[in-house]
Design a protein around this motif. Structure first.
Motif, PDB file in Angstrom:
ATOM      1  N   LEU A   1      -6.275   1.533   7.300  1.00 23.91           N
ATOM      2  CA  LEU A   1      -5.314   2.623   7.197  1.00 23.91           C
ATOM      3  C   LEU A   1      -5.228   3.413   8.500  1.00 23.91           C
ATOM      4  N   ALA A   2      -6.393   3.707   9.081  1.00 22.14           N
ATOM      5  CA  ALA A   2      -6.418   4.475  10.336  1.00 22.14           C
ATOM      6  C   ALA A   2      -5.780   3.688  11.470  1.00 22.14           C
ATOM      7  N   ARG A   3      -6.054   2.397  11.516  1.00 23.65           N
ATOM      8  CA  ARG A   3      -5.476   1.565  12.582  1.00 23.65           C
ATOM      9  C   ARG A   3      -3.955   1.541  12.468  1.00 23.65           C
ATOM     10  N   PHE A   4      -3.438   1.409  11.256  1.00 25.00           N
ATOM     11  CA  PHE A   4      -1.988   1.417  11.049  1.00 25.00           C
ATOM     12  C   PHE A   4      -1.387   2.738  11.527  1.00 25.00           C
TER      13      PHE A   4
ATOM     14  N   ASN B   1      -1.537   3.252  15.402  1.00 29.48           N
ATOM     15  CA  ASN B   1      -0.708   2.326  16.168  1.00 29.48           C
ATOM     16  C   ASN B   1       0.774   2.665  16.095  1.00 29.48           C
ATOM     17  N   ILE B   2       1.152   3.590  15.204  1.00 29.69           N
ATOM     18  CA  ILE B   2       2.558   4.007  15.150  1.00 29.69           C
ATOM     19  C   ILE B   2       2.773   5.381  15.778  1.00 29.69           C
ATOM     20  N   VAL B   3       1.693   6.146  15.956  1.00 29.51           N
ATOM     21  CA  VAL B   3       1.804   7.427  16.660  1.00 29.51           C
ATOM     22  C   VAL B   3       2.099   7.135  18.130  1.00 29.51           C
TER      23      VAL B   3
ATOM     24  N   SER C   1     -12.494  -5.251  18.894  1.00 30.44           N
ATOM     25  CA  SER C   1     -11.858  -4.910  17.622  1.00 30.44           C
ATOM     26  C   SER C   1     -12.601  -3.776  16.924  1.00 30.44           C
ATOM     27  N   ASP C   2     -11.881  -3.058  16.057  1.00 28.85           N
ATOM     28  CA  ASP C   2     -12.501  -1.970  15.288  1.00 28.85           C
ATOM     29  C   ASP C   2     -13.698  -2.474  14.488  1.00 28.85           C
ATOM     30  N   GLU C   3     -13.534  -3.656  13.885  1.00 28.39           N
ATOM     31  CA  GLU C   3     -14.596  -4.193  13.023  1.00 28.39           C
ATOM     32  C   GLU C   3     -15.874  -4.511  13.791  1.00 28.39           C
TER      33      GLU C   3
ATOM     34  N   ARG D   1     -12.247   8.745  13.795  1.00 27.85           N
ATOM     35  CA  ARG D   1     -12.229   9.117  15.219  1.00 27.85           C
ATOM     36  C   ARG D   1     -12.335   7.869  16.094  1.00 27.85           C
ATOM     37  N   ALA D   2     -13.216   6.933  15.727  1.00 36.04           N
ATOM     38  CA  ALA D   2     -13.381   5.703  16.505  1.00 36.04           C
ATOM     39  C   ALA D   2     -12.101   4.878  16.490  1.00 36.04           C
ATOM     40  N   CYS D   3     -11.441   4.805  15.344  1.00 35.09           N
ATOM     41  CA  CYS D   3     -10.170   4.068  15.242  1.00 35.09           C
ATOM     42  C   CYS D   3      -9.108   4.690  16.135  1.00 35.09           C
ATOM     43  N   ALA D   4      -9.055   6.015  16.165  1.00 30.28           N
ATOM     44  CA  ALA D   4      -8.068   6.712  16.985  1.00 30.28           C
ATOM     45  C   ALA D   4      -8.297   6.421  18.463  1.00 30.28           C
ATOM     46  N   VAL D   5      -9.546   6.560  18.897  1.00 27.25           N
ATOM     47  CA  VAL D   5      -9.874   6.343  20.307  1.00 27.25           C
ATOM     48  C   VAL D   5      -9.666   4.878  20.689  1.00 27.25           C
TER      49      VAL D   5
END
Length: 299
Positions: free
Chosen positions: A256-259, A262-264, A144-146, A172-176
């Motif tokens: 916010l980044a995860r949301f 995940n839609i891109v 998980s991101d956390e 950047r970490a959330c994106a990857v």
């Protein structure tokens, strides 16, 4: 010569791939290239770096340059590849065939029926590996991101940054991580040769999960896989910095980044990542030729 079954451990850096690979390589039926100074199973970065950094394998000059550099790499030295390896294996006609021949030899020396490779850089190359090795099994770890982000901020002895730099690294970490999660889950739905697990589950119920993985690999259980033969490759092994923990602002940014990521569309994320890698070129890690004391491949 009999072929050995390939096992690939995939997952983003700081997702527990080294820990999992080390447990699996403790099994007598699984061979891997290992060393204390690489915290156990050594990353080959073969398909992400070697196979892409020297040109056409069948061009004599490209092959010679590749082979010279591979021989002197830590991975080549630890796998005990000899200078006459290509002469003895004249049928090798590709990077994939070369790596299989090397790893089959590693497995034969150990008396194992399987060989294991672990490189986070190979995760997004899983489809390529599936085509090259149709008999391969893939074990993928998600975190998980956390859990992942604090480890990435402090990883490899770094002091976690603050301010805008910290925020950019978190985004950047959330994106990857989103890209890797989505790619791995898609991979896991393609066939019965892939198993996907969560780092948190592996940590909470290690023995139970390892038994499931060995059953998936059709291997008998042995307590050897739970033996800690190497020091943990933890970001917090020495010291945990005061700003290693996530702040309230960090957590808001992560959500916010995860949301967003995940839609891109996944294909768009993969194209962007590929473009970033193309612009950056082959980024050789400083541990690749540690044993011969250089930081980059020979010309």
């Amino acid at each position: 010569m009999d072929k050995k079954r390939p096992i690939f451990v995939l997952g983003l850096q700081r997702s527990g791939t080294t820990w999992l690979a080390n447990m699996l390589s403790s099994h007598p039926c699984i061979a891997a290239v290992e060393a204390d100074d690489h915290q156990g199973v050594h990353e080959s970065i073969f398909f992400s770096h070697f196979a892409k950094g020297f040109g056409d394998f069948n061009h004599p000059k490209s092959k010679a340059r590749f082979f010279e550099n591979f021989l002197e790499s830590d991975y080549g030295i630890l796998s005990e590849v000899q200078s006459d390896f290509l002469e003895k294996n004249e049928s090798i006609d590709s990077y994939h065939a070369f790596f299989r021949a090397v790893m089959d030899d590693v497995a034969r020396k150990k008396g194992s029926s399987n060989w294991l490779e672990k490189s986070p850089h190979h995760t997004l190359l899983a489809d390529e590996l599936r085509l090259a090795y149709p008999d391969a099994c893939f074990i993928c770890v998600l975190r998980s991101d956390e859990e992942l982000i604090p480890s990435r901020l402090s990883g490899f002895g770094r002091t976690p940054p603050s301010g805008f730099k910290r925020m950019s690294k978190i985004i950047r970490a959330c994106a990857v991580n989103a890209m890797n999660h989505r790619y791995i889950k898609k991979l896991g739905g393609k066939d019965a040769q892939t198993i996907v697990l969560q780092y948190s589950d592996l940590k909470k119920q290690t023995e139970q999960n390892m038994k499931s993985i060995l059953a998936f690999l059709e291997l008998d259980w042995t307590d050897e896989v739970l033996a800690m033969r190497y020091k943990p490759n933890s970001s917090f092994a020495k010291v945990r910095h005061e700003n290693s923990s996530l702040t309230v602002v960090d957590q808001i940014v992560i959500k916010l980044a995860r949301f967003l990521f995940n839609i891109v569309p996944l294909n768009l994320l993969l194209k962007i990542e590929d473009k970033i890698n193309q612009d950056r070129g082959i980024d050789w890690p400083d541990w690749c030729w540690k044993r011969v004391g250089r930081l980059a491949p020979k010309d």
